[in-house]
Design a protein around this motif. Structure first.
Motif, mmCIF file in Angstrom:
data_model
loop_
_atom_site.group_PDB
_atom_site.id
_atom_site.type_symbol
_atom_site.label_atom_id
_atom_site.label_comp_id
_atom_site.label_asym_id
_atom_site.label_seq_id
_atom_site.Cartn_x
_atom_site.Cartn_y
_atom_site.Cartn_z
ATOM 1 N N MET A 47 0.830 -1.203 0.000
ATOM 2 C CA MET A 47 0.000 0.000 0.000
ATOM 3 C C MET A 47 0.864 1.252 0.000
ATOM 4 O O MET A 47 0.668 2.170 -0.792
ATOM 5 N N ALA A 48 1.889 1.306 0.892
ATOM 6 C CA ALA A 48 2.742 2.486 0.974
ATOM 7 C C ALA A 48 3.478 2.702 -0.335
ATOM 8 O O ALA A 48 3.597 3.821 -0.829
ATOM 9 N N SER A 49 3.970 1.602 -0.940
ATOM 10 C CA SER A 49 4.697 1.702 -2.200
ATOM 11 C C SER A 49 3.782 2.211 -3.300
ATOM 12 O O SER A 49 4.159 3.064 -4.106
ATOM 13 N N SER A 50 2.560 1.703 -3.359
ATOM 14 C CA SER A 50 1.586 2.140 -4.356
ATOM 15 C C SER A 50 1.245 3.608 -4.164
ATOM 16 O O SER A 50 1.123 4.369 -5.134
ATOM 17 N N LEU A 51 1.086 4.021 -2.922
ATOM 18 C CA LEU A 51 0.759 5.414 -2.624
ATOM 19 C C LEU A 51 1.914 6.332 -3.017
ATOM 20 O O LEU A 51 1.697 7.414 -3.594
ATOM 21 N N ILE A 52 3.136 5.926 -2.730
ATOM 22 C CA ILE A 52 4.302 6.723 -3.108
ATOM 23 C C ILE A 52 4.374 6.866 -4.625
ATOM 24 O O ILE A 52 4.624 7.952 -5.147
ATOM 25 N N ASP A 53 4.121 5.766 -5.338
ATOM 26 C CA ASP A 53 4.126 5.834 -6.800
ATOM 27 C C ASP A 53 3.073 6.822 -7.297
ATOM 28 O O ASP A 53 3.309 7.582 -8.243
ATOM 29 N N HIS A 54 1.901 6.803 -6.665
ATOM 30 C CA HIS A 54 0.836 7.738 -7.032
ATOM 31 C C HIS A 54 1.265 9.180 -6.793
ATOM 32 O O HIS A 54 1.074 10.051 -7.652
ATOM 33 N N LEU A 55 1.870 9.431 -5.633
ATOM 34 C CA LEU A 55 2.291 10.797 -5.305
ATOM 35 C C LEU A 55 3.439 11.261 -6.190
ATOM 36 O O LEU A 55 3.512 12.439 -6.557
ATOM 37 N N VAL A 56 4.339 10.342 -6.528
ATOM 38 C CA VAL A 56 5.435 10.675 -7.444
ATOM 39 C C VAL A 56 4.873 11.186 -8.762
ATOM 40 O O VAL A 56 5.315 12.199 -9.310
ATOM 41 N N GLU A 57 3.855 10.488 -9.279
ATOM 42 C CA GLU A 57 3.243 10.911 -10.539
ATOM 43 C C GLU A 57 2.458 12.207 -10.351
ATOM 44 O O GLU A 57 2.547 13.129 -11.175
ATOM 45 N N TYR A 58 1.708 12.305 -9.263
ATOM 46 C CA TYR A 58 0.880 13.482 -8.980
ATOM 47 C C TYR A 58 1.736 14.741 -8.843
ATOM 48 O O TYR A 58 1.368 15.811 -9.334
ATOM 49 N N ARG A 59 2.905 14.618 -8.224
ATOM 50 C CA ARG A 59 3.750 15.793 -7.995
ATOM 51 C C ARG A 59 4.780 16.010 -9.103
ATOM 52 O O ARG A 59 5.667 16.849 -8.977
ATOM 53 N N GLY A 60 4.665 15.271 -10.194
ATOM 54 C CA GLY A 60 5.491 15.546 -11.367
ATOM 55 C C GLY A 60 6.939 15.117 -11.245
ATOM 56 O O GLY A 60 7.820 15.706 -11.887
ATOM 57 N N ILE A 61 7.228 14.097 -10.442
ATOM 58 C CA ILE A 61 8.593 13.589 -10.317
ATOM 59 C C ILE A 61 8.829 12.557 -11.415
ATOM 60 O O ILE A 61 8.109 11.568 -11.508
ATOM 61 N N GLU A 62 9.841 12.792 -12.246
ATOM 62 C CA GLU A 62 10.111 11.925 -13.401
ATOM 63 C C GLU A 62 10.798 10.635 -12.968
ATOM 64 O O GLU A 62 11.573 10.615 -12.019
ATOM 65 N N SER A 63 10.492 9.553 -13.676
ATOM 66 C CA SER A 63 11.118 8.263 -13.396
ATOM 67 C C SER A 63 12.235 7.936 -14.377
ATOM 68 O O SER A 63 13.204 7.265 -14.034
ATOM 69 N N ASN A 64 12.098 8.414 -15.629
ATOM 70 C CA ASN A 64 13.085 8.118 -16.670
ATOM 71 C C ASN A 64 13.373 9.376 -17.478
ATOM 72 O O ASN A 64 12.503 10.242 -17.618
ATOM 73 N N TYR A 65 14.572 9.469 -17.994
ATOM 74 C CA TYR A 65 14.924 10.580 -18.875
ATOM 75 C C TYR A 65 16.060 10.151 -19.793
ATOM 76 O O TYR A 65 16.684 9.101 -19.589
ATOM 77 N N THR A 66 16.324 10.955 -20.805
ATOM 78 C CA THR A 66 17.436 10.704 -21.720
ATOM 79 C C THR A 66 18.581 11.623 -21.339
ATOM 80 O O THR A 66 18.400 12.843 -21.250
#
Length: 731
Positions: A1-20
């Motif tokens: 649950m905590a991991s899923s919530l963190i993933d949601h907040l990462v996306e909600y707050r515009g934190i990128e996961s991948n870049y070039t």
């Protein structure tokens, strides 16, 4: 649950996961970094229950506000807005009232249930519904206030921003003319009269002389407010406030009151004259000495003006009061901060910035600060007056450009942020994430990555503040100018955040509302008739380059970076027309320094390269690049036969230096910027990225006085040839 919530907040707050990355390779942000970035945004990532409460609160806060804080639209867009209400209120009739920036009143009646339902949510057992509202009228460009009312009672409000589709361009450029200008670090200028640092009178002189040679602009380093009580903090890219000016550029001798007996008594003192002569003669700007000298004289001049004009019902006092009123809380914050920092330093207390101020002074809104203002009202007024005088002298310099028919005149440089101990953060801490800093991931210029020590704005808080801080920044930096260069323009799309204590390469990207920010930039560009240049170097995603181009923002093309995969250099004739081209920048070696590898030698001395192998690779690469440069210069007949074709036997010379500048002048970029350092064939850089105390950054002066530069027949001939080449390149 905590991991899923963190993933949601990462996306909600515009934190990128991948870049070039800068080498075109896919890179992934460490999950631990993303979690830490949420932490500096204020989320309790180490406690799953508290984190869930915070996430729920985010949702609740959004739905309990009937309207968004701000909405940004472009000319021609349908005006639509989201309206959120509890289900029991959706059958009521409401009135939307709009007060336009121009003073017109518009209104539209509606019943939400008759509109398009787009979302439903339950909060604490209550159903909320969200509707999409179409407003049946157009709006002019500007900042408009919208209120939702029922029975004449306002229940919510928002800002509506209507922006043009792209930024402003001067007519002469629209007509196909290509122009050139000079870029300078204002503090570097030497003259016969300045006090050891370039000033606004030097700038006016430079504008007049450059205009007569065909230049259409003079570009400046950031001239943002720094720290009068901490003059060693001299980086123009680490300011205290980006809205206000560095008082050190005031020409003291041009002010009313300089000739007063009290001021002359200070200036004529033998010790003062001795220090002044030393500051002028020094090869580096002696910021502590110059600041001390100027503050002494300016304090006396202020006392004269304060007694003669500013305590009476005079035109001058009315103008001063109008300036202060228009500056609002931002100006007041800076003046109080400067007075307080000066006061603490005089007592020998820690004072480099608000993080070390006594707790009672750690925030502008503290009661002790209000008491300080009351007790030190005259000194606070002095720092307000400094900003007024700086603004007047900058405007006067810009008028010289206009009088000489420069189509752009001055262009200013907007730094990417403010330093940790700045007045700007002190006055609005809620906007900044002070446990992080912006910087850059590893790239060609900085293989270890870069940490600039500038806390980032929180994009969500910026949105909640209806974008006012960014509006103020753009507006202030476009005043008395014809163009604005935005340093690290990718910040409008994303910024590389580095959590305190981590290395630069451990950072991650955080996204910003780029479309809204570009729209505001376009609006302010038209309001101020200011062309916009975006410094798009480093790790730049194609999406931002495309957006910048579509929005009329000029790309920044540096000759040394414009290389094909085979190592050859692109002809400047192939650069985008909507760009400003240049040979080198303030973060790079001069032409002479580049050709003779002085930058690599300095980097070795300063320990900037992780291994000897990396350094040797850079030397080899430089040798190959220099040969490729010679090849392209000869292929385009930009240099004559006096310049050899084999790099092993060609050193930097006047002919090669001027040939490279003329090579650029024949290019397709509508704007060409050249550095005065390269006119003077200087070898030392003004700044070495990645250094702090190891090198005297932002201190190196030009090697010649302004008067000598424009009396030089060889340089005059160069200027005329640049003007002619630009005409020939025009359509």
């Amino acid at each position: 649950m905590a991991s899923s919530l963190i993933d949601h907040l990462v996306e909600y707050r515009g934190i990128e996961s991948n870049y070039t990355d800068a080498w075109g390779k896919a890179a992934t942000i460490d999950p631990n970094t993303k979690q830490k970035l949420l932490g500096v945004m204020g989320y309790d990532v180490d406690d799953a229950e508290k984190l869930q409460v915070q996430a729920d609160e985010d949702v609740k806060t959004s739905w309990l506000n009937p309207l968004n804080p701000v909405q940004v639209l472009r000319t021609g867009d349908t005006i639509q807005l989201a309206l959120r209400l509890p289900i029991e209120l959706v059958n009521d009739q409401y009135l939307i009232r709009i007060m336009t920036e121009q003073g017109d009143n518009l209104s539209h009646a509606l019943t939400p249930v008759d509109e398009q339902l787009i979302n439903v949510i339950h909060i604490d057992g209550i159903e909320f519904q969200e509707y999409l509202i179409d407003l049946p009228f157009g709006l002019p460009l500007g900042y408009h206030e919208l209120a939702l009312t029922i029975d004449d009672d306002e229940i919510a409000n928002m800002r509506l921003i209507m922006a043009p589709k792209s930024c402003y361009k001067p007519k002469t450029i629209i007509d196909g003319n290509k122009i050139w200008g000079l870029s300078v670090q204002l503090y570097c200028l030497r003259s016969e009269h300045n006090w050891g640092v370039g000033d606004f009178s030097d700038l006016a002189y430079l504008l007049e002389k450059a205009a007569k040679q065909g230049a259409q602009f003079v570009g400046l380093n950031p001239i943002h407010a720094l720290y009068p009580a901490n003059p060693d903090a001299c980086s123009p890219y680490g300011p205290s406030s980006r809205r206000w000016l560095n008082f050190i550029y005031i020409d003291v001798t041009a002010l009313d009151g300089y000739q007063s007996a009290a001021t002359q008594h200070i200036v004529d003192d033998a010790n003062f004259q001795r220090e002044l002569a030393s500051a002028r003669a020094n090869e580096l700007v002696d910021y502590p000495a110059v600041t001390r000298l100027k503050l002494q004289a300016l304090s006396a001049i202020f006392e004269y003006q304060n007694s003669q004009y500013l305590n009476k019902n005079t035109k001058l006092n009315k103008a001063f009061k109008a300036f202060v009123e228009e500056g609002g809380e931002s100006l007041q914050t800076l003046a109080v901060y400067d007075a307080l920092q000066e006061n603490l330093a005089a007592q020998g207390k820690p004072s480099w910035g608000w993080p070390v101020f006594p707790a009672e002074f750690s925030d502008f809104q503290k009661p002790a600060v209000a008491r300080f203002i009351k007790k030190n009202a005259t000194r606070v007024k002095f720092f307000l007056w400094l900003q007024w005088q700086a603004a007047l002298q900058l405007a006067a310099a810009n008028e010289v450009a206009a009088a000489n028919n420069m189509c752009i005149g001055l262009y200013r440089d907007l730094a990417v942020g403010v330093s940790e101990g700045s007045a700007e953060i002190w006055g609005n801490k809620d906007l900044y994430c002070t446990n992080a800093s912006v910087g850059a991931p590893p790239d060609v210029l900085g293989p270890l990555g870069q940490n600039w020590g500038l806390p980032p704005m929180d994009p969500e808080k910026l949105y909640q503040q209806r974008y006012q801080p960014i509006i103020d920044l753009f507006s202030a930096n476009m005043q008395a100018t014809g163009a604005l260069r935005i340093d690290h323009v990718m910040a409008l799309l994303r910024l590389w955040w580095v959590v305190k204590g981590d290395s630069a390469k451990q950072g991650g990207y955080v996204y910003y509302p780029v479309d809204d920010l570009l729209a505001i930039l376009a609006l302010e560009s038209h309001k101020n008739q200011s062309l916009v240049i975006g410094e798009d170097l480093g790790t730049v995603p194609e999406e931002i380059r495309d957006k910048l181009a579509d929005n009329g923002v000029y790309s920044y093309r540096v000759f040394f970076f414009e290389q094909a995969k085979d190592g050859g250099f692109y002809s400047p004739g192939h650069y985008p027309t909507q760009s400003m081209s240049t040979l080198t920048t303030h973060d790079m070696p001069t032409l002479t320094g580049y050709w003779h590898c002085y930058d690599l030698e300095l980097g070795k001395e300063l320990g900037l390269y992780p291994t000897e192998e990396i350094l040797q690779e850079l030397f080899v690469s430089r040798h190959e690049n220099k040969q490729a440069i010679l090849d392209t210069l000869h292929a385009h007949k930009s240099v004559g036969d006096e310049i050899g074709i084999d790099v092993n036997y060609v050193g930097m010379s006047t002919a090669l230096n001027f040939g490279m500048q003329k090579h650029m002048a024949g290019g397709s970029s509508e704007l060409l910027s050249l550095q005065l350092e390269d006119w003077l064939q200087m070898d030392k850089p003004v700044n070495i990225p990645g250094t702090f105390k190891e090198y005297p950054n932002w201190q190196r002066k030009l090697t010649r006085n302004l008067q000598g530069i424009f009396d030089d027949p060889m340089l005059n001939e160069l200027a005329l040839s640049l003007t002619e080449a630009r005409k020939n390149a025009s359509t």
